[in-house]
Design a protein around this motif. Structure first.
Motif, PDB file in Angstrom:
ATOM      1  N   GLN A   1     -65.842  43.433  -9.623  1.00 19.43           N
ATOM      2  CA  GLN A   1     -66.237  43.400  -8.220  1.00 19.43           C
ATOM      3  C   GLN A   1     -65.248  42.646  -7.323  1.00 19.43           C
ATOM      4  O   GLN A   1     -64.903  43.152  -6.264  1.00 19.43           O
ATOM      5  CB  GLN A   1     -67.649  42.828  -8.079  1.00 19.43           C
ATOM      6  N   PRO A   2     -64.775  41.449  -7.698  1.00 12.65           N
ATOM      7  CA  PRO A   2     -63.819  40.772  -6.809  1.00 12.65           C
ATOM      8  C   PRO A   2     -62.532  41.577  -6.628  1.00 12.65           C
ATOM      9  O   PRO A   2     -62.009  41.683  -5.515  1.00 12.65           O
ATOM     10  CB  PRO A   2     -63.545  39.448  -7.516  1.00 12.65           C
ATOM     11  N   ALA A   3     -62.014  42.181  -7.680  1.00  8.12           N
ATOM     12  CA  ALA A   3     -60.791  42.977  -7.565  1.00  8.12           C
ATOM     13  C   ALA A   3     -61.032  44.228  -6.726  1.00  8.12           C
ATOM     14  O   ALA A   3     -60.189  44.626  -5.924  1.00  8.12           O
ATOM     15  CB  ALA A   3     -60.280  43.354  -8.946  1.00  8.12           C
ATOM     16  N   LYS A   4     -62.194  44.837  -6.902  1.00 10.05           N
ATOM     17  CA  LYS A   4     -62.522  46.031  -6.141  1.00 10.05           C
ATOM     18  C   LYS A   4     -62.641  45.712  -4.658  1.00 10.05           C
ATOM     19  O   LYS A   4     -62.141  46.441  -3.806  1.00 10.05           O
ATOM     20  CB  LYS A   4     -63.836  46.620  -6.665  1.00 10.05           C
ATOM     21  N   LYS A   5     -63.283  44.577  -4.352  1.00  7.05           N
ATOM     22  CA  LYS A   5     -63.422  44.176  -2.950  1.00  7.05           C
ATOM     23  C   LYS A   5     -62.063  43.875  -2.342  1.00  7.05           C
ATOM     24  O   LYS A   5     -61.782  44.265  -1.211  1.00  7.05           O
ATOM     25  CB  LYS A   5     -64.332  42.960  -2.842  1.00  7.05           C
ATOM     26  N   LEU A   6     -61.197  43.221  -3.076  1.00  2.00           N
ATOM     27  CA  LEU A   6     -59.857  42.925  -2.583  1.00  2.00           C
ATOM     28  C   LEU A   6     -59.103  44.216  -2.300  1.00  2.00           C
ATOM     29  O   LEU A   6     -58.454  44.359  -1.266  1.00  2.00           O
ATOM     30  CB  LEU A   6     -59.102  42.074  -3.601  1.00  2.00           C
ATOM     31  N   HIS A   7     -59.209  45.168  -3.215  1.00  2.00           N
ATOM     32  CA  HIS A   7     -58.529  46.445  -3.038  1.00  2.00           C
ATOM     33  C   HIS A   7     -59.045  47.183  -1.807  1.00  2.00           C
ATOM     34  O   HIS A   7     -58.277  47.708  -1.005  1.00  2.00           O
ATOM     35  CB  HIS A   7     -58.704  47.312  -4.284  1.00  2.00           C
ATOM     36  N   LEU A   8     -60.382  47.224  -1.639  1.00  4.80           N
ATOM     37  CA  LEU A   8     -60.956  47.910  -0.490  1.00  4.80           C
ATOM     38  C   LEU A   8     -60.600  47.223   0.821  1.00  4.80           C
ATOM     39  O   LEU A   8     -60.322  47.884   1.821  1.00  4.80           O
ATOM     40  CB  LEU A   8     -62.471  48.022  -0.655  1.00  4.80           C
ATOM     41  N   ASP A   9     -60.601  45.899   0.808  1.00  7.85           N
ATOM     42  CA  ASP A   9     -60.211  45.166   2.020  1.00  7.85           C
ATOM     43  C   ASP A   9     -58.759  45.457   2.387  1.00  7.85           C
ATOM     44  O   ASP A   9     -58.429  45.671   3.553  1.00  7.85           O
ATOM     45  CB  ASP A   9     -60.410  43.668   1.826  1.00  7.85           C
ATOM     46  N   ARG A  10     -57.896  45.469   1.389  1.00  5.80           N
ATOM     47  CA  ARG A  10     -56.478  45.739   1.643  1.00  5.80           C
ATOM     48  C   ARG A  10     -56.289  47.171   2.138  1.00  5.80           C
ATOM     49  O   ARG A  10     -55.531  47.423   3.077  1.00  5.80           O
ATOM     50  CB  ARG A  10     -55.661  45.507   0.381  1.00  5.80           C
ATOM     51  N   ALA A  11     -56.990  48.128   1.543  1.00  5.01           N
ATOM     52  CA  ALA A  11     -56.888  49.524   1.964  1.00  5.01           C
ATOM     53  C   ALA A  11     -57.384  49.695   3.394  1.00  5.01           C
ATOM     54  O   ALA A  11     -56.782  50.416   4.193  1.00  5.01           O
ATOM     55  CB  ALA A  11     -57.677  50.416   1.011  1.00  5.01           C
ATOM     56  N   ALA A  12     -58.470  49.029   3.736  1.00  2.12           N
ATOM     57  CA  ALA A  12     -59.003  49.122   5.091  1.00  2.12           C
ATOM     58  C   ALA A  12     -58.032  48.512   6.097  1.00  2.12           C
ATOM     59  O   ALA A  12     -57.847  49.038   7.194  1.00  2.12           O
ATOM     60  CB  ALA A  12     -60.353  48.419   5.174  1.00  2.12           C
ATOM     61  N   ARG A  13     -57.406  47.409   5.721  1.00  6.94           N
ATOM     62  CA  ARG A  13     -56.451  46.768   6.612  1.00  6.94           C
ATOM     63  C   ARG A  13     -55.251  47.683   6.863  1.00  6.94           C
ATOM     64  O   ARG A  13     -54.804  47.853   7.989  1.00  6.94           O
ATOM     65  CB  ARG A  13     -56.017  45.430   6.012  1.00  6.94           C
ATOM     66  N   HIS A  14     -54.735  48.310   5.799  1.00  5.90           N
ATOM     67  CA  HIS A  14     -53.598  49.215   5.952  1.00  5.90           C
ATOM     68  C   HIS A  14     -53.987  50.454   6.749  1.00  5.90           C
ATOM     69  O   HIS A  14     -53.225  50.940   7.573  1.00  5.90           O
ATOM     70  CB  HIS A  14     -53.039  49.627   4.591  1.00  5.90           C
ATOM     71  N   ALA A  15     -55.172  50.981   6.514  1.00  6.34           N
ATOM     72  CA  ALA A  15     -55.625  52.160   7.252  1.00  6.34           C
ATOM     73  C   ALA A  15     -55.788  51.821   8.731  1.00  6.34           C
ATOM     74  O   ALA A  15     -55.442  52.619   9.595  1.00  6.34           O
ATOM     75  CB  ALA A  15     -56.939  52.672   6.676  1.00  6.34           C
ATOM     76  N   GLY A  16     -56.281  50.641   9.007  1.00  2.00           N
ATOM     77  CA  GLY A  16     -56.430  50.226  10.395  1.00  2.00           C
ATOM     78  C   GLY A  16     -55.099  50.101  11.097  1.00  2.00           C
ATOM     79  O   GLY A  16     -54.950  50.462  12.263  1.00  2.00           O
ATOM     80  N   GLU A  17     -54.088  49.623  10.380  1.00  2.00           N
ATOM     81  CA  GLU A  17     -52.766  49.503  10.968  1.00  2.00           C
ATOM     82  C   GLU A  17     -52.140  50.875  11.165  1.00  2.00           C
ATOM     83  O   GLU A  17     -51.435  51.113  12.133  1.00  2.00           O
ATOM     84  CB  GLU A  17     -51.871  48.643  10.069  1.00  2.00           C
ATOM     85  N   ALA A  18     -52.407  51.795  10.248  1.00  2.00           N
ATOM     86  CA  ALA A  18     -51.803  53.114  10.338  1.00  2.00           C
ATOM     87  C   ALA A  18     -52.370  53.917  11.500  1.00  2.00           C
ATOM     88  O   ALA A  18     -51.681  54.742  12.083  1.00  2.00           O
ATOM     89  CB  ALA A  18     -52.026  53.873   9.031  1.00  2.00           C
ATOM     90  N   PHE A  19     -53.642  53.675  11.843  1.00  2.00           N
ATOM     91  CA  PHE A  19     -54.281  54.452  12.889  1.00  2.00           C
ATOM     92  C   PHE A  19     -54.536  53.627  14.144  1.00  2.00           C
ATOM     93  O   PHE A  19     -55.426  53.938  14.918  1.00  2.00           O
ATOM     94  CB  PHE A  19     -55.585  55.055  12.370  1.00  2.00           C
ATOM     95  N   ALA A  20     -53.755  52.600  14.342  1.00  2.00           N
ATOM     96  CA  ALA A  20     -53.958  51.738  15.501  1.00  2.00           C
ATOM     97  C   ALA A  20     -53.133  52.237  16.682  1.00  2.00           C
ATOM     98  O   ALA A  20     -52.174  51.621  17.108  1.00  2.00           O
ATOM     99  CB  ALA A  20     -53.582  50.304  15.154  1.00  2.00           C
ATOM    100  N   PHE A  21     -53.494  53.395  17.196  1.00  5.23           N
ATOM    101  CA  PHE A  21     -52.834  53.892  18.395  1.00  5.23           C
ATOM    102  C   PHE A  21     -53.894  54.185  19.434  1.00  5.23           C
ATOM    103  O   PHE A  21     -55.058  54.390  19.116  1.00  5.23           O
ATOM    104  CB  PHE A  21     -51.982  55.133  18.104  1.00  5.23           C
ATOM    105  N   ASP A  22     -53.473  54.205  20.665  1.00  6.39           N
ATOM    106  CA  ASP A  22     -54.409  54.387  21.772  1.00  6.39           C
ATOM    107  C   ASP A  22     -54.749  55.863  21.909  1.00  6.39           C
ATOM    108  O   ASP A  22     -53.867  56.699  22.047  1.00  6.39           O
ATOM    109  CB  ASP A  22     -53.785  53.859  23.063  1.00  6.39           C
ATOM    110  N   GLU A  23     -56.035  56.179  21.869  1.00  7.74           N
ATOM    111  CA  GLU A  23     -56.455  57.553  22.063  1.00  7.74           C
ATOM    112  C   GLU A  23     -57.561  57.581  23.108  1.00  7.74           C
ATOM    113  O   GLU A  23     -58.328  56.636  23.237  1.00  7.74           O
ATOM    114  CB  GLU A  23     -56.909  58.197  20.761  1.00  7.74           C
ATOM    115  N   PRO A  24     -57.620  58.658  23.867  1.00  5.59           N
ATOM    116  CA  PRO A  24     -58.632  58.727  24.927  1.00  5.59           C
ATOM    117  C   PRO A  24     -60.041  58.791  24.358  1.00  5.59           C
ATOM    118  O   PRO A  24     -60.254  59.238  23.234  1.00  5.59           O
ATOM    119  CB  PRO A  24     -58.274  60.019  25.666  1.00  5.59           C
TER     120      PRO A  24
END
Length: 62
Positions: free
Chosen positions: A8-31
């Motif tokens: 569970q701790p490793a899985k949570k770390l992985h999911l948190d890291r994936a969410a952080r990277h996904a957020g950075e990848a899609f952090a553009f302004d859209e209407p």
């Protein structure tokens, strides 16, 4: 006796890291709203012909 380990701790770390990277990848302004698509006569004819073909196919099938 078996040793139980939990991932569970490793899985949570992985999911948190994936969410952080996904957020950075899609952090553009859209209407907030998409622009309205204006319907044209040609597209109306296309949809009407598809509906007539489907209705005729159903009528012939039964």
């Amino acid at each position: 006796m078996t040793t139980r380990t939990t991932l569970q701790p490793a899985k949570k770390l992985h999911l948190d890291r994936a969410a952080r990277h996904a957020g950075e990848a899609f952090a553009f302004d859209e209407p907030d709203t998409a622009p309205a698509v204006k319907s044209t006569f040609g597209s109306n004819i296309l949809w009407l012909s598809m509906a007539v073909t489907a209705a005729l196919g159903l009528w012939l099938a039964f």
